[in-house]
Design a protein around this motif. Structure first.
Motif, PDB file in Angstrom:
ATOM      1  N   LEU A   2      30.124  21.839  31.961  1.00 45.27           N
ATOM      2  CA  LEU A   2      28.861  21.443  32.569  1.00 45.27           C
ATOM      3  C   LEU A   2      28.893  19.983  32.986  1.00 45.27           C
ATOM      4  O   LEU A   2      28.286  19.593  33.974  1.00 45.27           O
ATOM      5  N   ARG A   6      26.405  17.943  35.907  1.00 42.26           N
ATOM      6  CA  ARG A   6      25.114  17.464  35.412  1.00 42.26           C
ATOM      7  C   ARG A   6      25.042  15.940  35.524  1.00 42.26           C
ATOM      8  O   ARG A   6      24.030  15.376  35.912  1.00 42.26           O
ATOM      9  N   LYS A   9      24.148  14.615  38.856  1.00 40.05           N
ATOM     10  CA  LYS A   9      22.723  14.683  39.152  1.00 40.05           C
ATOM     11  C   LYS A   9      21.942  13.633  38.379  1.00 40.05           C
ATOM     12  O   LYS A   9      20.991  13.054  38.891  1.00 40.05           O
ATOM     13  N   PRO A  61      25.930  18.259  28.618  1.00 41.61           N
ATOM     14  CA  PRO A  61      25.048  17.819  27.532  1.00 41.61           C
ATOM     15  C   PRO A  61      24.985  18.779  26.354  1.00 41.61           C
ATOM     16  O   PRO A  61      24.092  18.642  25.530  1.00 41.61           O
ATOM     17  N   ILE A  62      25.888  19.766  26.306  1.00 40.23           N
ATOM     18  CA  ILE A  62      25.875  20.614  25.112  1.00 40.23           C
ATOM     19  C   ILE A  62      26.283  19.752  23.912  1.00 40.23           C
ATOM     20  O   ILE A  62      25.692  19.836  22.841  1.00 40.23           O
ATOM     21  N   PRO A 101      20.423  19.232  24.136  1.00 40.75           N
ATOM     22  CA  PRO A 101      20.874  19.071  25.527  1.00 40.75           C
ATOM     23  C   PRO A 101      19.758  18.706  26.501  1.00 40.75           C
ATOM     24  O   PRO A 101      20.049  18.434  27.662  1.00 40.75           O
ATOM     25  N   VAL A 102      18.509  18.712  26.036  1.00 40.39           N
ATOM     26  CA  VAL A 102      17.469  18.281  26.981  1.00 40.39           C
ATOM     27  C   VAL A 102      17.348  16.760  27.012  1.00 40.39           C
ATOM     28  O   VAL A 102      16.649  16.211  27.857  1.00 40.39           O
TER      29      VAL A 102
ATOM     30  N   ASN B 217      16.796  22.634  32.623  1.00 36.04           N
ATOM     31  CA  ASN B 217      16.768  21.284  32.062  1.00 36.04           C
ATOM     32  C   ASN B 217      18.039  20.897  31.329  1.00 36.04           C
ATOM     33  O   ASN B 217      18.180  19.774  30.873  1.00 36.04           O
ATOM     34  N   ILE B 218      18.957  21.833  31.184  1.00 37.35           N
ATOM     35  CA  ILE B 218      20.209  21.500  30.507  1.00 37.35           C
ATOM     36  C   ILE B 218      21.298  21.236  31.534  1.00 37.35           C
ATOM     37  O   ILE B 218      21.950  20.208  31.504  1.00 37.35           O
ATOM     38  N   SER B 219      21.479  22.133  32.489  1.00 39.55           N
ATOM     39  CA  SER B 219      22.546  21.939  33.475  1.00 39.55           C
ATOM     40  C   SER B 219      22.058  21.197  34.710  1.00 39.55           C
ATOM     41  O   SER B 219      22.855  20.744  35.513  1.00 39.55           O
ATOM     42  N   PHE B 220      20.743  21.072  34.861  1.00 39.68           N
ATOM     43  CA  PHE B 220      20.134  20.469  36.053  1.00 39.68           C
ATOM     44  C   PHE B 220      20.458  21.269  37.311  1.00 39.68           C
ATOM     45  O   PHE B 220      20.536  20.725  38.400  1.00 39.68           O
ATOM     46  N   GLU B 221      20.685  22.567  37.161  1.00 42.32           N
ATOM     47  CA  GLU B 221      20.955  23.390  38.338  1.00 42.32           C
ATOM     48  C   GLU B 221      19.844  24.422  38.531  1.00 42.32           C
ATOM     49  O   GLU B 221      19.096  24.711  37.593  1.00 42.32           O
ATOM     50  N   THR B 239      23.377  28.548  30.023  1.00 43.48           N
ATOM     51  CA  THR B 239      23.512  27.222  29.409  1.00 43.48           C
ATOM     52  C   THR B 239      22.807  27.168  28.062  1.00 43.48           C
ATOM     53  O   THR B 239      23.287  26.526  27.136  1.00 43.48           O
ATOM     54  N   GLU B 242      25.072  28.521  25.525  1.00 42.97           N
ATOM     55  CA  GLU B 242      26.052  27.502  25.139  1.00 42.97           C
ATOM     56  C   GLU B 242      25.478  26.591  24.055  1.00 42.97           C
ATOM     57  O   GLU B 242      26.140  26.272  23.067  1.00 42.97           O
TER      58      GLU B 242
END
Lengths: 151, 286
Positions: A2, A6, A9, A61-62, A101-102, B217-221, B239, B242
């Motif tokens: 990821l 990410r 962005k 962000p995991i 991850p948020v 909100n985790i991968s921003f996709e 995600t 994961e």
């Protein structure tokens, strides 16, 4: 994988307006960023700028990023009962159990900033000298004891 | 026979790991010659052929494998990859969606959920692009016809001016002026026509932004299979899985959360699908 996408962005976002006292210094690649933090409302930290170094794995962000304060001529390491004098920060959200991850780079900076804002003690963590001398572990591998959650 | 085939398969796997895809393909082929009833032999060879970019071979192997074993997300996954490479985005999307549906049923959650989820998005984008190309071609043709028609109209008027001059109804100077006016008017019409088409082109002046509520909100996709947690927040299923593998907690509240607590957010899923569908193939790369 990821991470890179990410971060790409986040980078776009972070080049826009940020929370007061937080600034992006450099993000030359998608593995290592520098951010500056200033603390407004605490005389212990007034007139100083602190520099944070973020390191990201491909699994961000995991996985949590590795975040430490770095020292140079114009950026000291802030004095705080949870910050060792080598820049290692003991903060639950940076630890793999406390990470979510948020979170993002800006929210981590804001959390660290507010941890400084709320502090009243001009102290290093207990055993600082010994820790700084002997620690060879990466920050995320250290098992901190959050014995004092009031700071 | 079957155990010799197993030996050859192990050999093929080792060759594959070392990066010798042709060697791996040959080993799997030998294994299949001994024992053709094992679906894994076909999926493994499909994977090797995928690396060798032998797309038709991938199709054959995947279909064989699916014939032997219907619940077979890997075969559908490779099938989708090959169909995409062969420029069949519709088929690819339907294969990828089948793979996604099947991989979600695997327990414990498979590491393949995320790549398959990504492939679904890639197929949607390819489908959108194919349609857009078709549209552009159609538009180009229409524009060419319009340009021809406008040109004929102008030529017709020029002809009338010439005829009036020939009949002596118009002097040479006046005729020359009229001719210039007609040509100028024709040129303006053509220009106007082209600019109208340019404005209608989706590449033109598109606001390349995705609304926050469609973004994970985790991968921003952009999400394609959003699921809701107890807090009412939605995330992309793959995600979030994961994250849950690492920490079975709600990303916002840190309360305990497991895959079984997740509920699909169907309305949001539809909103994301509509957004992708409606002229926004760029979203996938965004």
């Amino acid at each position: 994988m990821l991470g890179p996408k990410r971060l790409q962005k986040e980078l776009v976002k972070i080049q826009g307006p940020l929370a007061p006292g937080i600034t992006l210094v450099s993000a030359e690649d998608l593995q290592s960023w520098y951010m500056d933090v200033q603390v407004m409302d605490n005389p212990i930290y007034s007139n100083e700028v602190y520099r944070l170094h973020f390191r990201f794995s491909n699994n961000y962000p995991i996985e949590a990023p590795e975040v430490v304060f770095v020292r140079d001529e114009s950026h000291p390491i802030p004095i705080h009962p949870h910050i060792y004098s080598n820049g290692i920060i003991c903060l639950d959200l940076l630890d793999s159990a406390g990470w979510s991850p948020v979170h993002n780079v800006e929210s981590v900076c804001v959390s660290i900033q507010s941890m400084l804002t709320g502090n009243t003690k001009r102290e290093r963590p207990p055993g600082d000298a010994e820790f700084v001398r002997s620690n060879r572990q990466r920050p995320k591998d250290i098992n901190f004891l959050y014995h004092d959650t009031t700071v | 026979m079957a155990h010799i085939a197993d030996q050859l398969k192990a050999e093929g796997n080792a060759l594959f790991k070392s990066g010798d895809y042709s060697g791996a393909e040959a080993a799997y082929t030998a294994a299949i010659a001994r024992y053709a009833q094992n679906p894994l032999l076909f999926t493994n060879r499909a994977f090797a052929r995928l690396k060798l970019r032998a797309w038709d071979g991938v199709l054959d192997d995947c279909l064989h494998s699916i014939n032997l074993l219907a619940d077979n997300f890997k075969a559908y996954y490779y099938l989708a990859e090959a169909q995409l490479a062969l420029n069949h985005p519709h088929e690819a999307l339907s294969s990828a969606l089948t793979a996604y549906e099947q991989v979600l049923r695997v327990t414990p959650p498979s590491a393949n959920v995320h790549p398959i989820s990504q492939l679904v998005l890639k197929c949607k984008k390819a489908k959108w692009e194919a349609r857009e190309r078709e549209r552009a071609r159609g538009r180009g043709q229409l524009l060419a016809e319009l340009e021809d028609a406008l040109d004929m109209l102008t030529q017709g008027e020029v002809g009338q001016v010439q005829a009036a001059l020939d009949r002596g109804e118009m002097g040479a100077v006046e005729a020359e002026e009229r001719r210039k006016e007609v040509l100028e008017a024709g040129r303006k019409k053509l220009e106007e026509c082209r600019s109208v088409f340019a404005i209608a082109d989706p590449e033109h002046g598109e606001r390349r932004e995705v609304p926050d509520w469609l973004v994970d909100n985790i991968s921003f996709e952009v999400m394609h299979d959003p699921v809701m947690t107890k807090t009412g927040h939605s995330y992309e299923r793959s995600t979030l899985i994961e994250h849950l593998k690492r920490s079975p907690t709600d990303p916002l509240t840190r309360e305990p959360l497991t895959v079984n607590d997740l509920r699909p957010n169907l309305a949001l899923k539809q909103a994301c699908a509509d957004f992708l569908e409606n002229n926004k193939g760029w979203v996938v790369d965004w």
